[in-house]
Design a protein around this motif. Structure first.
Motif, PDB file in Angstrom:
ATOM      1  N   GLU A 145      42.425  34.939  58.129  1.00 33.07           N
ATOM      2  CA  GLU A 145      41.575  36.132  58.065  1.00 33.07           C
ATOM      3  C   GLU A 145      42.070  37.079  56.978  1.00 33.07           C
ATOM      4  N   PHE A 146      43.394  37.170  56.837  1.00 34.68           N
ATOM      5  CA  PHE A 146      43.976  38.034  55.806  1.00 34.68           C
ATOM      6  C   PHE A 146      43.589  37.535  54.408  1.00 34.68           C
ATOM      7  N   LEU A 147      43.633  36.218  54.225  1.00 41.01           N
ATOM      8  CA  LEU A 147      43.232  35.637  52.934  1.00 41.01           C
ATOM      9  C   LEU A 147      41.771  35.971  52.620  1.00 41.01           C
ATOM     10  N   LYS A 148      40.930  35.962  53.683  1.00 42.30           N
ATOM     11  CA  LYS A 148      39.519  36.305  53.476  1.00 42.30           C
ATOM     12  C   LYS A 148      39.388  37.739  52.989  1.00 42.30           C
ATOM     13  N   TRP A 149      40.142  38.652  53.633  1.00 45.78           N
ATOM     14  CA  TRP A 149      40.083  40.061  53.228  1.00 45.78           C
ATOM     15  C   TRP A 149      40.612  40.251  51.805  1.00 45.78           C
ATOM     16  N   LEU A 150      41.684  39.500  51.472  1.00 42.48           N
ATOM     17  CA  LEU A 150      42.230  39.602  50.110  1.00 42.48           C
ATOM     18  C   LEU A 150      41.169  39.196  49.096  1.00 42.48           C
ATOM     19  N   GLU A 151      40.423  38.143  49.426  1.00 49.09           N
ATOM     20  CA  GLU A 151      39.381  37.650  48.525  1.00 49.09           C
ATOM     21  C   GLU A 151      38.235  38.663  48.431  1.00 49.09           C
ATOM     22  N   VAL A 152      37.856  39.235  49.585  1.00 49.23           N
ATOM     23  CA  VAL A 152      36.785  40.244  49.584  1.00 49.23           C
ATOM     24  C   VAL A 152      37.147  41.381  48.628  1.00 49.23           C
ATOM     25  N   PHE A 153      38.370  41.895  48.760  1.00 50.59           N
ATOM     26  CA  PHE A 153      38.756  43.021  47.898  1.00 50.59           C
ATOM     27  C   PHE A 153      38.943  42.601  46.444  1.00 50.59           C
ATOM     28  N   LYS A 154      39.355  41.365  46.233  1.00 49.57           N
ATOM     29  CA  LYS A 154      39.485  40.879  44.856  1.00 49.57           C
ATOM     30  C   LYS A 154      38.098  40.891  44.197  1.00 49.57           C
ATOM     31  N   VAL A 155      37.097  40.390  44.956  1.00 50.40           N
ATOM     32  CA  VAL A 155      35.725  40.350  44.431  1.00 50.40           C
ATOM     33  C   VAL A 155      35.228  41.779  44.142  1.00 50.40           C
ATOM     34  N   ALA A 174      45.089  44.392  52.833  1.00 50.42           N
ATOM     35  CA  ALA A 174      44.525  43.566  51.751  1.00 50.42           C
ATOM     36  C   ALA A 174      44.058  44.376  50.554  1.00 50.42           C
ATOM     37  N   ARG A 175      43.633  45.626  50.781  1.00 52.81           N
ATOM     38  CA  ARG A 175      43.140  46.395  49.638  1.00 52.81           C
ATOM     39  C   ARG A 175      44.263  47.100  48.876  1.00 52.81           C
ATOM     40  N   SER A 176      45.477  47.054  49.432  1.00 57.99           N
ATOM     41  CA  SER A 176      46.589  47.750  48.759  1.00 57.99           C
ATOM     42  C   SER A 176      46.907  47.070  47.428  1.00 57.99           C
ATOM     43  N   ASP A 177      47.350  47.872  46.455  1.00 53.96           N
ATOM     44  CA  ASP A 177      47.694  47.326  45.132  1.00 53.96           C
ATOM     45  C   ASP A 177      48.752  46.236  45.266  1.00 53.96           C
ATOM     46  N   TYR A 178      49.697  46.479  46.201  1.00 58.19           N
ATOM     47  CA  TYR A 178      50.815  45.553  46.402  1.00 58.19           C
ATOM     48  C   TYR A 178      50.315  44.140  46.758  1.00 58.19           C
ATOM     49  N   TYR A 179      49.480  44.065  47.815  1.00 63.60           N
ATOM     50  CA  TYR A 179      49.018  42.745  48.237  1.00 63.60           C
ATOM     51  C   TYR A 179      47.986  42.147  47.270  1.00 63.60           C
ATOM     52  N   GLN A 180      47.203  43.021  46.611  1.00 59.21           N
ATOM     53  CA  GLN A 180      46.262  42.493  45.617  1.00 59.21           C
ATOM     54  C   GLN A 180      47.019  41.833  44.468  1.00 59.21           C
ATOM     55  N   PHE A 181      48.133  42.473  44.061  1.00 60.94           N
ATOM     56  CA  PHE A 181      48.952  41.904  42.994  1.00 60.94           C
ATOM     57  C   PHE A 181      49.538  40.553  43.446  1.00 60.94           C
ATOM     58  N   LEU A 182      50.104  40.567  44.683  1.00 60.60           N
ATOM     59  CA  LEU A 182      50.691  39.319  45.208  1.00 60.60           C
ATOM     60  C   LEU A 182      49.644  38.210  45.310  1.00 60.60           C
ATOM     61  N   TYR A 183      48.425  38.583  45.747  1.00 59.06           N
ATOM     62  CA  TYR A 183      47.363  37.589  45.925  1.00 59.06           C
ATOM     63  C   TYR A 183      46.991  36.942  44.594  1.00 59.06           C
ATOM     64  N   ARG A 184      46.900  37.771  43.557  1.00 62.19           N
ATOM     65  CA  ARG A 184      46.539  37.216  42.245  1.00 62.19           C
ATOM     66  C   ARG A 184      47.635  36.279  41.727  1.00 62.19           C
ATOM     67  N   GLU A 185      48.882  36.639  42.017  1.00 60.77           N
ATOM     68  CA  GLU A 185      50.005  35.773  41.628  1.00 60.77           C
ATOM     69  C   GLU A 185      49.968  34.472  42.451  1.00 60.77           C
ATOM     70  N   TYR A 186      49.610  34.627  43.719  1.00 61.67           N
ATOM     71  CA  TYR A 186      49.513  33.475  44.636  1.00 61.67           C
ATOM     72  C   TYR A 186      48.433  32.508  44.155  1.00 61.67           C
ATOM     73  N   LEU A 187      47.290  33.071  43.701  1.00 64.29           N
ATOM     74  CA  LEU A 187      46.191  32.220  43.212  1.00 64.29           C
ATOM     75  C   LEU A 187      46.594  31.445  41.957  1.00 64.29           C
ATOM     76  N   LYS A 188      47.503  32.050  41.174  1.00 67.60           N
ATOM     77  CA  LYS A 188      47.965  31.363  39.961  1.00 67.60           C
ATOM     78  C   LYS A 188      49.080  30.368  40.284  1.00 67.60           C
ATOM     79  N   GLY A 189      49.458  30.325  41.570  1.00 68.25           N
ATOM     80  CA  GLY A 189      50.499  29.383  41.988  1.00 68.25           C
ATOM     81  C   GLY A 189      51.907  29.836  41.664  1.00 68.25           C
ATOM     82  N   ARG A 190      52.080  31.116  41.373  1.00 66.56           N
ATOM     83  CA  ARG A 190      53.416  31.597  40.981  1.00 66.56           C
ATOM     84  C   ARG A 190      54.297  31.961  42.175  1.00 66.56           C
TER      85      ARG A 190
END
Lengths: 111, 208
Positions: free
Chosen positions: A42-52, A10-26
Motif C-alpha cells: 500500500e505504501f508503494l502505491k501511495w509513493l507512486e500516486v505522489f510521484k505521478v 509517501a508525499r514527504s521529500d525524503y521518501y519521494q527521493f528514496l522511492y526514485r532511487e529505489y526505482l532506479k535500482g540504487r
C-alpha cells in the motif's frame, strides 16, 4: 479530512527521493526485499500516486496545482479526476474500435 | 484561538505523529514495539502454523455458535430486519449512490483554483463523507450481534494473544501462557494497548 499516515509519509521529500532511487535500482526501501507485507504494498502505491502528481505538477498538466500536495481532500480529488480522465480516454478508444469493427462487418456483408 | 482548541490541535498532532511513527516502524521491520510498566512488548507477524491454529479455533467456534438458536448469521438478520421495515439492500444502494456523488464532487474540486470556492467545495465533500460514515456505522450496528461479527471479535482476541510478546532477559517470548490468561487479564491498560495495535495490524491486513 484526516490524512492517511502512509500518504503523509509517501508525499514527504525524503521518501519521494528514496522511492526514485529505489526505482532506479540504487537502494532498497525495506529490510525485506521479497514477501512484501500488505502495508508495504500500500505504501508503494501511495509513493507512486505522489510521484505521478509531482511529475504532473512539474510538467504543467491540467489542474495539477502544487497546493494539492498538502491537502488530503485535493489529493483524493486529483486521483478521482485523473482516473476518470484515463477511463474516459480508454472508453473512447474502445468505442472507436467497436465502431470500426461494426463498419468492417458491414463491408464484409455488402461484399 | 481558544486554549482548549489549541490543546485539541496539539493532541491531534501528537496522535497523528504517533500513528505515522507506528506505520514507519512497521514498514521497516514488520513489527510493533511498545513499553508498558517498564517492560518491552512487541506484536509480530504470525507464522503459518499460528494462522492455521486460528483457523481451527475459528472453525470450532463457528460450529458452536451455528448450533445455538439465539445466534444468527448476517443473512438471517437481513431477512428479519426486512420484515421489521429496515431494508439493508436499500441502505447498500444508498451508500453506492452516495459514493458516486462524492466522486462527482471530487472531480469538481479537482478543477478548482479559487481558494474560497475550494473551501466551500471541501466543506460540501466533508459533510458527504460524514454522512457516509454515519451510514456505515448504521450498517455495522445492525450486524454487531451476528455470528460473523462475533467470530471477527474472537479471532481478533485470539491473534492478540498469539502475536504479543514480552522481552525477558534480552529475548522476546510469549506474553501470555495461553488464551485464557489473555482474556482474563486484569491489566486493562496493557490489553487496551494491544487492542490498539492489533486493530492497526488487522486494518492493514497484516494479521488477518
Amino acid at each position: 479530512m484526516k490524512e492517511n499516515p502512509l500518504s503523509k509519509l509517501a508525499r514527504s521529500d525524503y521518501y519521494q527521493f528514496l522511492y526514485r532511487e529505489y526505482l532506479k535500482g540504487r537502494i532498497k526501501l525495506f529490510q525485506n526485499e521479497t514477501d512484501l507485507t500488505n502495508l508495504q504494498i500500500e505504501f508503494l502505491k501511495w509513493l507512486e500516486v505522489f510521484k505521478v502528481i509531482i511529475d504532473d505538477i512539474n510538467e504543467g498538466e491540467d489542474f495539477a496545482f502544487k497546493e494539492i500536495l498538502n491537502d488530503p481532500l485535493r489529493v483524493q480529488a486529483y486521483i478521482v479526476f485523473k482516473s476518470r480522465k484515463i477511463l474516459r480516454k480508454k472508453n473512447k478508444i474502445f468505442n472507436k474500435q467497436d465502431e470500426n469493427k461494426q463498419l468492417e462487418e458491414r463491408i464484409v456483408f455488402v461484399r | 484561538m481558544e486554549k482548549s482548541k489549541i490543546l485539541e490541535k496539539v493532541l491531534q498532532n501528537i496522535n497523528e505523529n504517533k500513528e505515522t511513527a507506528i506505520y514507519e516502524e512497521l514498514l521497516k521491520n514488520n513489527t510493533i514495539t511498545f513499553k508498558h510498566n517498564n517492560k518491552e512488548y512487541r506484536l509480530r507477524r504470525l507464522t503459518l502454523s499460528e494462522k492455521q491454529e486460528i483457523f481451527e479455533k475459528k472453525s470450532e467456534k463457528f460450529g458452536e455458535l451455528s448450533n445455538k438458536k439465539n445466534w444468527k448469521f448476517r443473512e438471517q438478520i437481513i431477512r428479519d430486519l426486512k420484515e421489521k421495515g429496515y431494508d439493508i439492500e436499500k441502505l447498500d444502494s444508498e451508500m453506492e449512490q452516495l459514493q458516486r456523488e462524492i466522486d462527482d464532487e471530487y472531480e469538481i474540486l479537482a478543477k478548482m483554483a479559487d481558494e474560497k470556492r475550494i473551501k466551500l467545495q471541501e466543506d460540501k465533500i466533508s459533510t458527504m463523507l460524514y454522512r457516509q460514515q454515519l451510514l456505515q456505522q448504521k450498517r455495522t450496528n445492525f450486524f454487531q450481534f451476528s455470528i460473523e461479527d462475533y467470530l471477527d471479535f474472537y479471532v481478533k482476541s485470539y491473534l492478540s494473544y498469539l502475536a504479543t510478546e514480552v522481552k525477558v532477559k534480552g529475548k522476546f517470548k510469549k506474553a501470555f501462557k495461553d488464551y485464557n490468561e489473555f482474556i482474563n487479564s486484569t491489566d486493562y491498560d496493557l490489553i487496551s494497548n494491544i487492542s490498539f495495535y492489533v486493530n492497526y495490524l488487522i486494518r492493514i491486513g497484516e494479521l488477518a
